[in-house]
Design an enzyme around this catalytic site. Structure first.
Site, PDB file in Angstrom:
ATOM      1  NE  ARG A 119      -3.871   0.654   2.048  1.00  0.00           N
ATOM      2  CZ  ARG A 119      -5.185   0.696   2.540  1.00  0.00           C
ATOM      3  NH1 ARG A 119      -5.195   1.451   3.388  1.00  0.00           N
ATOM      4  NH2 ARG A 119      -6.101  -0.045   1.970  1.00  0.00           N
ATOM      5  CG  HIS A 146      -8.591  -0.012  -2.533  1.00  0.00           C
ATOM      6  ND1 HIS A 146      -7.828  -0.947  -2.447  1.00  0.00           N
ATOM      7  CD2 HIS A 146      -9.121   0.483  -1.456  1.00  0.00           C
ATOM      8  CE1 HIS A 146      -7.875  -1.232  -1.019  1.00  0.00           C
ATOM      9  NE2 HIS A 146      -8.750  -0.427  -0.483  1.00  0.00           N
ATOM     10  CD  GLN A 149     -13.042  -1.830  -0.282  1.00  0.00           C
ATOM     11  OE1 GLN A 149     -12.218  -1.901   0.492  1.00  0.00           O
ATOM     12  NE2 GLN A 149     -14.266  -2.352  -0.373  1.00  0.00           N
ATOM     13  CG  ASP A 241     -13.604   6.568  -1.187  1.00  0.00           C
ATOM     14  OD1 ASP A 241     -13.652   6.429   0.147  1.00  0.00           O
ATOM     15  OD2 ASP A 241     -12.492   6.523  -1.629  1.00  0.00           O
ATOM     16  CB  CYS A 281     -14.055   1.250   0.227  1.00  0.00           C
ATOM     17  SG  CYS A 281     -13.485   3.146   0.131  1.00  0.00           S
ATOM     18  NE  ARG A 309     -10.095  -5.407   0.725  1.00  0.00           N
ATOM     19  CZ  ARG A 309      -9.378  -4.115   1.302  1.00  0.00           C
ATOM     20  NH1 ARG A 309     -10.094  -3.036   1.541  1.00  0.00           N
ATOM     21  NH2 ARG A 309      -8.111  -4.261   1.048  1.00  0.00           N
TER      22      ARG A 309
HETATM   23  N1  NVA Z   1      -9.849   6.728  -1.383  1.00  0.00           N
HETATM   24  C1  NVA Z   1      -9.562   6.527  -0.124  1.00  0.00           C
HETATM   25  C2  NVA Z   1      -9.676   4.719   0.055  1.00  0.00           C
HETATM   26  C3  NVA Z   1      -9.437   4.394   1.513  1.00  0.00           C
HETATM   27  C4  NVA Z   1      -9.796   2.746   1.564  1.00  0.00           C
HETATM   28  C5  NVA Z   1      -8.008   6.702   0.376  1.00  0.00           C
HETATM   29  O1  NVA Z   1      -7.351   6.559  -0.670  1.00  0.00           O
HETATM   30  O2  NVA Z   1      -7.910   7.142   1.255  1.00  0.00           O
HETATM   31  N1   CP Z   2     -11.369  -0.092   2.568  1.00  0.00           N
HETATM   32  C1   CP Z   2      -9.881  -0.153   2.831  1.00  0.00           C
HETATM   33  O1   CP Z   2      -8.897  -0.593   2.370  1.00  0.00           O
HETATM   34  O2   CP Z   2      -9.740  -0.034   4.379  1.00  0.00           O
HETATM   35  P1   CP Z   2      -8.382   0.243   5.119  1.00  0.00           P
HETATM   36  O3   CP Z   2      -7.876   1.513   4.588  1.00  0.00           O
HETATM   37  O4   CP Z   2      -8.764   0.110   6.578  1.00  0.00           O
HETATM   38  O5   CP Z   2      -7.420  -0.777   4.751  1.00  0.00           O
END
Ligand code: NVA
Ligand code: CP
Length: 322
Positions: A119, A146, A149, A241, A281, A309
């Site tokens: 990540r 992502h 997800q 989101d 998500c 997930r």
């Molecule tokens: N769009 C959000 C998704 C988190 C799972 C982010 O990137 O922070």
């Molecule tokens: N939806 C998701 O990826 O959550 P986290 O940021 O908690 O991993």
């Protein structure tokens, strides 16, 4: 043995072993369907209390340059349930965080691990890691995509709607990593998607063009508009989101103003199909992108998504690292 029998046919047809999972459009409909089938098998096995441990002795390294609850826990628990071990590698604790080249990191880790989940911010980092690693690399979220997800989301939609063809998703809010991956995932699986985002915050045009072209081959539709009412018309799924993603914290106030007419609330939901479900998500900001009544209401399937997930990523690890 049973797992082998149940998925034998699919296994023969689909050789996903050793592949990376960087973005959904790297996979075709047949391959994603296979992963979903495997996810369902693993979910049912888990619910029946059966241990399925084909990844005994395997190790997944999990590099995190951003925070996480779901991704971290579901990958770590997932690899454990499959018989393997997960190794949490925070950017603060590994030399990559101090500037060790990504290529060197990839080559070193390939000598120890059987798979890497990362990540991070830039998609280019994930790609460079994958290019230099001899083991599968899984994208656990970047600023652009992502895919893990969305794999779990597709599983959730299939469970609830009984199929994917003809399903219409309305994505309301920021044209971010979630919007990009949802467009690609919907296109590959033949679902329609309408993304409503304010001008200047719509998905990357090159990703939209790619999704439209894939959708054309699958008889489905990808649309981007600035009008949330148009997007939710006839929608089976309403998805949103956060307005400010990780790394955009300083823009929070500006974005709250800009996105205020993109809130998923009762009025907006009333324009979708009667049996439309609400998806997110997570993590969510109640009172911003969605009101509490909707996310905590009976149309909401956010915790089913979160649980999936685990199952979807177990399928992914098994297919790629098995
Ligand atoms: N769009 C959000 C998704 C988190 C799972 C982010 O990137 O922070
Ligand atoms: N939806 C998701 O990826 O959550 P986290 O940021 O908690 O991993």
């Amino acid at each position: 043995m049973e797992l082998k029998t149940k998925t034998k046919e699919a296994s023969l047809e689909h050789s996903l072993t050793g592949r990376d999972f960087l973005t959904l459009d790297d996979y075709n409909e047949e391959e994603l369907s296979y992963l979903l089938q495997l996810a369902t098998y693993l979910k049912n096995a888990r619910k029946a209390g059966k241990n399925v441990q084909p990844l005994k002795g395997k190790t997944l390294g999990m590099i995190f340059e951003k925070s996480s609850t779901r991704t971290r826990v579901s990958f770590e628990v997932g690899i454990f349930q499959l018989g393997g071990t997960g190794l949490f590698l925070s950017k603060n604790d590994i030399q990559m965080g101090r500037g060790e080249p990504i290529a060197d990191t990839a080559k070193v880790l390939s000598g120890y691990l059987d798979g890497i989940m990362i990540r991070t911010f830039s998609q280019a980092v994930v790609e460079e890691l994958a290019e230099n690693a001899s083991i599968p690399v899984i994208n656990g979220l970047t600023d652009t995509y992502h895919p893990c997800q969305v794999l779990a989301d597709i599983q959730t939609i299939q469970e609830i709607k009984g199929g994917l063809k003809g399903v219409k998703i309305a994505y309301i809010g920021d044209g971010n990593n979630m919007a990009n991956s949802l467009m690609l995932g919907s296109a590959v699986m033949g679902m329609d998607i309408s993304v409503a985002a304010p001008t200047g915050y719509q998905p990357d045009p090159s990703i939209t063009r790619k999704a439209i072209s894939i959708a054309n081959d699958h008889g489905s539709k990808v649309e981007v508009t600035s009008n949330p009412q148009i997007a939710v018309d006839q929608a089976d799924v309403i998805y949103t989101d956060v307005w400010a993603s990780m790394g955009q914290e300083s823009e929070q106030m500006v974005r709250e103003q800009l996105f205020s007419t993109y809130q998923v609330n009762r009025d907006l939901c009333s324009l979708a199909k009667k049996d439309a479900i609400f998806m997110h998500c997570l993590p969510a900001h109640r009172g911003e992108e969605v009101i509490a009544e909707i996310i905590d209401g009976k149309r909401s399937v956010v915790f089913q998504q979160a649980e999936n997930r685990l199952h979807a990523q177990k399928a992914l690890m098994l297919a790629l690292m098995g």
